[in-house]
Motif scaffolding. Structure first.
Motif, mmCIF file in Angstrom:
data_model
loop_
_atom_site.group_PDB
_atom_site.id
_atom_site.type_symbol
_atom_site.label_atom_id
_atom_site.label_comp_id
_atom_site.label_asym_id
_atom_site.label_seq_id
_atom_site.Cartn_x
_atom_site.Cartn_y
_atom_site.Cartn_z
ATOM 1 N N UNK A 147 10.051 62.915 26.981
ATOM 2 C CA UNK A 147 9.984 63.024 25.521
ATOM 3 C C UNK A 147 10.781 61.939 24.825
ATOM 4 N N UNK A 148 11.959 61.622 25.339
ATOM 5 C CA UNK A 148 12.807 60.587 24.735
ATOM 6 C C UNK A 148 12.198 59.196 24.914
ATOM 7 N N UNK A 149 11.582 58.943 26.073
ATOM 8 C CA UNK A 149 11.010 57.632 26.368
ATOM 9 C C UNK A 149 9.836 57.330 25.442
ATOM 10 N N UNK A 150 9.122 58.379 25.028
ATOM 11 C CA UNK A 150 7.981 58.174 24.131
ATOM 12 C C UNK A 150 8.423 57.681 22.755
ATOM 13 N N UNK A 151 9.705 57.911 22.400
ATOM 14 C CA UNK A 151 10.225 57.354 21.160
ATOM 15 C C UNK A 151 10.320 55.841 21.322
ATOM 16 N N UNK A 152 10.113 55.119 20.242
ATOM 17 C CA UNK A 152 10.085 53.668 20.308
ATOM 18 C C UNK A 152 11.468 53.084 20.614
ATOM 19 N N UNK A 153 11.512 52.154 21.529
ATOM 20 C CA UNK A 153 12.737 51.416 21.807
ATOM 21 C C UNK A 153 13.631 51.985 22.885
#
Length: 152
Positions: free
Chosen positions: A93-99
């Motif tokens: 879930x965190x990786x799908x956030x940009x950057x």
């Protein structure tokens, strides 16, 4: 007792570290022996998901010098990390956030087991790196001036 085998020195220069996580790693026998000697290079290594499992890619563990070439390991193979399912879901879930990316920070011995410290990180821009270096230099100068003033 924890003994640090190798540290990723460039990680703090190139990334903002948001969160640190301890993970197990799947290694072969010659990789374990080479890790205990500290023959690990983090250059361009990162973690990525493959079929819901987390792998370290680009990590170089030197071949063990006392093993025969036929039984030695591939130095740059992808290595599986061992985490709980809920930790993996949260990281996805965190990786799908940009950057955001996951990077290895350190290899260490915890008892007789080799562990990896990984971090959820966000890449720094060039101006961020310059600002960090400027702050570090300023702190270094203040410490040296204080030291000179105290011992005169």
């Amino acid at each position: 007792m924890v003994k640090i085998l190798a540290k990723n020195k460039k990680a703090y220069h190139n990334y903002f570290i948001e969160e640190k996580i301890e993970a197990g790693i799947v290694l072969t026998g010659t990789e374990v022996k080479s890790c205990r000697e500290g023959k690990i290079s983090f250059k361009d290594s990162y973690c990525d998901f493959d079929n819901g499992e987390l792998y370290i890619k680009g990590l170089y563990i030197a071949p063990y010098k006392h093993a025969s070439p036929t039984f030695n390991h591939d130095p740059e193979r992808d290595r599986k990390l061992l985490l709980h399912k809920n930790e993996l879901r949260r990281l996805i879930g965190k990786i799908k956030e940009k950057g955001y990316t996951i990077i290895p920070l350190a290899f260490y011995l915890k008892g007789k087991v080799i562990k990896v410290e990984i971090a959820l990180a966000r890449g720094k821009k060039l101006y961020d790196k310059r600002e960090t270096e400027r702050k570090r230099d300023l702190e270094r100068m203040v410490r040296s001036e204080l030291k000179k003033g105290l011992f005169k």
